[in-house]
Design a protein around this motif. Structure first.
Motif, PDB file in Angstrom:
ATOM      1  N   ARG A  21       0.832  -1.202   0.000  1.00  0.00           N
ATOM      2  CA  ARG A  21       0.000   0.000   0.000  1.00  0.00           C
ATOM      3  C   ARG A  21       0.871   1.257   0.000  1.00  0.00           C
ATOM      4  O   ARG A  21       0.594   2.221  -0.711  1.00  0.00           O
ATOM      5  CB  ARG A  21      -0.923  -0.008   1.219  1.00  0.00           C
ATOM      6  N   GLN A  45       2.420   1.711  -3.484  1.00  0.00           N
ATOM      7  CA  GLN A  45       1.401   2.130  -4.452  1.00  0.00           C
ATOM      8  C   GLN A  45       1.051   3.594  -4.259  1.00  0.00           C
ATOM      9  O   GLN A  45       0.971   4.360  -5.220  1.00  0.00           O
ATOM     10  CB  GLN A  45       0.143   1.267  -4.313  1.00  0.00           C
ATOM     11  N   ALA A  55       1.935   6.382  -7.082  1.00  0.00           N
ATOM     12  CA  ALA A  55       0.797   7.113  -7.631  1.00  0.00           C
ATOM     13  C   ALA A  55       0.882   8.591  -7.260  1.00  0.00           C
ATOM     14  O   ALA A  55       0.589   9.463  -8.077  1.00  0.00           O
ATOM     15  CB  ALA A  55      -0.517   6.504  -7.139  1.00  0.00           C
ATOM     16  N   ALA A  76      -6.866   7.039 -13.483  1.00  0.00           N
ATOM     17  CA  ALA A  76      -6.619   5.843 -12.669  1.00  0.00           C
ATOM     18  C   ALA A  76      -5.476   6.093 -11.688  1.00  0.00           C
ATOM     19  O   ALA A  76      -5.514   5.599 -10.560  1.00  0.00           O
ATOM     20  CB  ALA A  76      -6.297   4.649 -13.565  1.00  0.00           C
ATOM     21  N   ARG A 105      -6.910   8.035  -8.872  1.00  0.00           N
ATOM     22  CA  ARG A 105      -7.757   7.157  -8.054  1.00  0.00           C
ATOM     23  C   ARG A 105      -6.898   6.282  -7.143  1.00  0.00           C
ATOM     24  O   ARG A 105      -7.184   6.137  -5.951  1.00  0.00           O
ATOM     25  CB  ARG A 105      -8.635   6.281  -8.947  1.00  0.00           C
ATOM     26  N   HIS A 106      -5.821   5.702  -7.668  1.00  0.00           N
ATOM     27  CA  HIS A 106      -4.942   4.871  -6.840  1.00  0.00           C
ATOM     28  C   HIS A 106      -4.290   5.696  -5.736  1.00  0.00           C
ATOM     29  O   HIS A 106      -4.143   5.235  -4.603  1.00  0.00           O
ATOM     30  CB  HIS A 106      -3.865   4.204  -7.693  1.00  0.00           C
ATOM     31  N   TYR A 107      -3.899   6.904  -6.063  1.00  0.00           N
ATOM     32  CA  TYR A 107      -3.286   7.788  -5.064  1.00  0.00           C
ATOM     33  C   TYR A 107      -4.264   8.074  -3.932  1.00  0.00           C
ATOM     34  O   TYR A 107      -3.947   7.892  -2.756  1.00  0.00           O
ATOM     35  CB  TYR A 107      -2.839   9.077  -5.747  1.00  0.00           C
ATOM     36  N   ASP A 119      -7.100   6.470  -3.189  1.00  0.00           N
ATOM     37  CA  ASP A 119      -7.483   5.232  -2.498  1.00  0.00           C
ATOM     38  C   ASP A 119      -6.416   4.813  -1.498  1.00  0.00           C
ATOM     39  O   ASP A 119      -6.726   4.351  -0.402  1.00  0.00           O
ATOM     40  CB  ASP A 119      -7.703   4.094  -3.503  1.00  0.00           C
ATOM     41  N   GLY A 120      -5.161   4.966  -1.866  1.00  0.00           N
ATOM     42  CA  GLY A 120      -4.076   4.603  -0.966  1.00  0.00           C
ATOM     43  C   GLY A 120      -4.024   5.478   0.266  1.00  0.00           C
ATOM     44  O   GLY A 120      -3.734   5.013   1.364  1.00  0.00           O
TER      45      GLY A 120
END
Length: 81
Positions: free
Chosen positions: A40, A43, A47, A59, A62-64, A66-67
């Motif tokens: 995590r 990522q 990101a 995307a 979003r990953h940034y 979400d992390g």
């Protein structure tokens, strides 16, 4: 004839070598923050770097996010007294 998949895999494996002091800092961070793990953290870091340096891919954003804001999942293995 080689077949090309319709889509890329959801996850890929990456191997990298870190300076020891950076690795130690990551290990200590994960130890102090049990809701994070090394995956995590990496990522979110990758990101975040891409997002902050102008990567326009939604995307990546979003990953940034979400992390950063993923809630700790409840521990269903804990037993009640």
């Amino acid at each position: 004839m080689l077949q090309i998949p319709d889509h890329a895999p959801a996850f890929v494996s990456v191997e990298n070598q870190f300076p020891e002091d950076l690795y130690d800092a990551m290990r200590e961070f994960v130890r102090v923050h049990p809701q994070w793990d090394q995956y995590r953290l990496m990522q979110a870091a990758l990101a975040g770097f891409l997002f902050q340096h102008g990567c326009p891919d939604r995307a990546v954003a979003r990953h940034y996010l979400d992390g950063l804001f993923r809630r700790q999942e409840p521990d269903h293995t804990a037993t009640r007294p």
